[in-house]
Write a protein that holds these residues in place. Sequence first.
Motif, PDB file in Angstrom:
ATOM      1  N   GLN A 159      59.752  59.040  36.938  1.00  0.00           N
ATOM      2  CA  GLN A 159      58.949  59.641  35.887  1.00  0.00           C
ATOM      3  C   GLN A 159      59.261  61.123  35.739  1.00  0.00           C
ATOM      4  OE1 GLN A 159      56.214  61.718  35.424  1.00  0.00           O
ATOM      5  NE2 GLN A 159      55.636  60.942  33.403  1.00  0.00           N
ATOM      6  N   ALA A 160      59.471  61.824  36.858  1.00  0.00           N
ATOM      7  CA  ALA A 160      59.793  63.245  36.804  1.00  0.00           C
ATOM      8  C   ALA A 160      61.148  63.493  36.144  1.00  0.00           C
ATOM      9  CB  ALA A 160      59.787  63.834  38.212  1.00  0.00           C
ATOM     10  N   ALA A 161      62.042  62.522  36.234  1.00  0.00           N
ATOM     11  CA  ALA A 161      63.360  62.648  35.613  1.00  0.00           C
ATOM     12  C   ALA A 161      63.326  62.319  34.124  1.00  0.00           C
ATOM     13  CB  ALA A 161      64.360  61.748  36.323  1.00  0.00           C
ATOM     14  N   GLY A 162      62.136  62.017  33.611  1.00  0.00           N
ATOM     15  CA  GLY A 162      61.999  61.738  32.190  1.00  0.00           C
ATOM     16  C   GLY A 162      62.178  60.288  31.803  1.00  0.00           C
ATOM     17  N   ALA A 163      62.309  59.405  32.780  1.00  0.00           N
ATOM     18  CA  ALA A 163      62.505  57.984  32.486  1.00  0.00           C
ATOM     19  C   ALA A 163      61.163  57.295  32.270  1.00  0.00           C
ATOM     20  CB  ALA A 163      63.255  57.308  33.626  1.00  0.00           C
ATOM     21  N   ARG A 164      61.150  56.328  31.383  1.00  0.00           N
ATOM     22  CA  ARG A 164      59.968  55.485  31.210  1.00  0.00           C
ATOM     23  C   ARG A 164      60.007  54.394  32.275  1.00  0.00           C
ATOM     24  NH1 ARG A 164      59.734  52.401  26.908  1.00  0.00           N
ATOM     25  NH2 ARG A 164      62.001  52.390  26.699  1.00  0.00           N
ATOM     26  N   CYS A 165      58.851  54.074  32.840  1.00  0.00           N
ATOM     27  CA  CYS A 165      58.791  53.018  33.843  1.00  0.00           C
ATOM     28  C   CYS A 165      57.449  52.306  33.764  1.00  0.00           C
ATOM     29  CB  CYS A 165      59.037  53.562  35.241  1.00  0.00           C
ATOM     30  SG  CYS A 165      58.120  55.055  35.661  1.00  0.00           S
ATOM     31  N   ALA A 166      57.447  51.061  34.223  1.00  0.00           N
ATOM     32  CA  ALA A 166      56.242  50.240  34.219  1.00  0.00           C
ATOM     33  C   ALA A 166      55.893  49.843  35.643  1.00  0.00           C
ATOM     34  CB  ALA A 166      56.441  48.994  33.367  1.00  0.00           C
ATOM     35  N   LEU A 167      54.618  49.662  35.867  1.00  0.00           N
ATOM     36  CA  LEU A 167      54.115  49.289  37.182  1.00  0.00           C
ATOM     37  C   LEU A 167      53.324  47.995  37.071  1.00  0.00           C
ATOM     38  CD1 LEU A 167      53.484  49.948  40.179  1.00  0.00           C
ATOM     39  CD2 LEU A 167      51.536  51.290  39.353  1.00  0.00           C
ATOM     40  N   ALA A 168      53.714  46.985  37.842  1.00  0.00           N
ATOM     41  CA  ALA A 168      52.992  45.712  37.911  1.00  0.00           C
ATOM     42  C   ALA A 168      52.328  45.609  39.278  1.00  0.00           C
ATOM     43  CB  ALA A 168      53.942  44.543  37.687  1.00  0.00           C
ATOM     44  N   SER A 169      51.026  45.341  39.311  1.00  0.00           N
ATOM     45  CA  SER A 169      50.283  45.286  40.577  1.00  0.00           C
ATOM     46  C   SER A 169      49.492  43.990  40.660  1.00  0.00           C
ATOM     47  CB  SER A 169      49.303  46.462  40.689  1.00  0.00           C
ATOM     48  OG  SER A 169      49.974  47.704  40.615  1.00  0.00           O
ATOM     49  N   VAL A 170      49.507  43.353  41.829  1.00  0.00           N
ATOM     50  CA  VAL A 170      48.677  42.170  42.046  1.00  0.00           C
ATOM     51  C   VAL A 170      47.224  42.617  42.155  1.00  0.00           C
ATOM     52  CG1 VAL A 170      48.151  40.242  43.574  1.00  0.00           C
ATOM     53  CG2 VAL A 170      50.531  40.922  43.194  1.00  0.00           C
ATOM     54  N   VAL A 171      46.398  42.086  41.271  1.00  0.00           N
ATOM     55  CA  VAL A 171      44.985  42.453  41.205  1.00  0.00           C
ATOM     56  C   VAL A 171      44.134  41.517  42.055  1.00  0.00           C
ATOM     57  CG1 VAL A 171      43.001  42.601  39.651  1.00  0.00           C
ATOM     58  CG2 VAL A 171      45.215  43.508  38.939  1.00  0.00           C
ATOM     59  N   ALA A 172      44.437  40.219  42.020  1.00  0.00           N
ATOM     60  CA  ALA A 172      43.632  39.239  42.746  1.00  0.00           C
ATOM     61  C   ALA A 172      44.495  38.045  43.099  1.00  0.00           C
ATOM     62  CB  ALA A 172      42.425  38.801  41.911  1.00  0.00           C
ATOM     63  N   VAL A 173      44.106  37.346  44.154  1.00  0.00           N
ATOM     64  CA  VAL A 173      44.796  36.150  44.614  1.00  0.00           C
ATOM     65  C   VAL A 173      43.766  35.057  44.826  1.00  0.00           C
ATOM     66  CG1 VAL A 173      46.092  35.123  46.515  1.00  0.00           C
ATOM     67  CG2 VAL A 173      46.673  37.421  45.718  1.00  0.00           C
TER      68      VAL A 173
END
Length: 412
Positions: free
Chosen positions: A12-26
């Motif tokens: 992100q600091a380098a100016g790139a777009r990125c996405a984050l996927a997180s497990v919310v529940a199991v």
Amino acid sequence: MRDLAPRLLEWQAAGARCALASVVAVRGSAPLRPGAALCVHEDGTALGSVSGGCVEGSVYDLAREVLDSGEARCVSFGYADDDAFAVGLMCGGEIDVLVQAVDDATARVLGAAALAAAARRPVVVARVLPGPDAGAGCVAVWRDGHLGSTGDPALDLAVLADARRMLDRDGTVVRTYQAGASRPHDAGVSRSREAGVPSGSRAPRVLFEAWVPSPRLLVFGANAHAAAVSRIGALLGYHVTVCDARATFTTPERFPDADEVVVDWPHRYLAATETDRRTVVCVMTHDPKFDVPVLAEALGRPLAYVGALGSRRVQARRREDLVAAGVSPDALARLHAPLGLDLGGSTPEETAVSFAAELIAVRSGRTAHPLSLLDGPIHPTATKERPGAGEARCAAGTDPVRGRTTAALRAH
């Protein structure tokens, strides 16, 4: 997400777009637990995992879509019996995954959380889940401050209060608040689904991830067995300290996997060291003048595990010496000596595996019997009191992901 945060912030600091996927529940059996994360760079690079491979491709595709649209998504993946080729978890469980683009505000919050975690300060990261009228807020909370906002000042108060209650425990949880939680007189009161509040379409939901300092593994004795134990302890996520009074043998070069290498008498170092109920102590010294004083100190503390290496004859004499040193029978009963499970190993590496297997069994309260001889769930069953169990799930519905629509895929 904690382990991936530094690299994500570099992108992100380098100016790139990125996405984050997180497990919310199991729900049911699943390879990874809540909090597992996958980061996707705009150039296609991926780090981390949310399922160990079962639905990784579909989550990756969804992350690329979120990068294009900018809209956060919460999607449920499960096994579809009616379609052997459907997107789903072959283990039969179901997971909810939050996918969002990382904007500048979120990056600032994650940066502050990463700095706190690096300094071994407990911090909780709270993120608002997508939904009608829901913002995309993100907050980092520590004992004496916070950074960020949910987008609702009154909801902020409730989230800050709940987050600070999580600072002493690790884990990931989703809390569903009353639709009226933004009213000032309701601020600070959490209302989860388990408390009987229906997850209405406009009820705000917040994902909490507690980043508490890694539990400590204190290894006393500078020998080959200690080196193997420090290596496997680091693999299990412990903050490893190796301590011995002999400066010749107690060097960082001999223990490259340890976070700290300390030259001091073991009992003196332990007496001056803060521990908690997650701390593990392993005594590998084989020398009464070292191991008896440090074991007496350790058994007087509420620790997760205290173990000692040595033969049956060594253990019998050691127990006599500990009784003579004033260790009570109840405290002595907590000593795992000889440490480890009966696996038939003898090398330092095999001994370390035996120790790690016993430690995991003790920590989780399991039998350590072969799974093939047991019935029941493989993974620990989550309860409301156990952090790491998601309390809310994504709403039912259907949604195509890269052209696939199945009963195994449900989304907002």
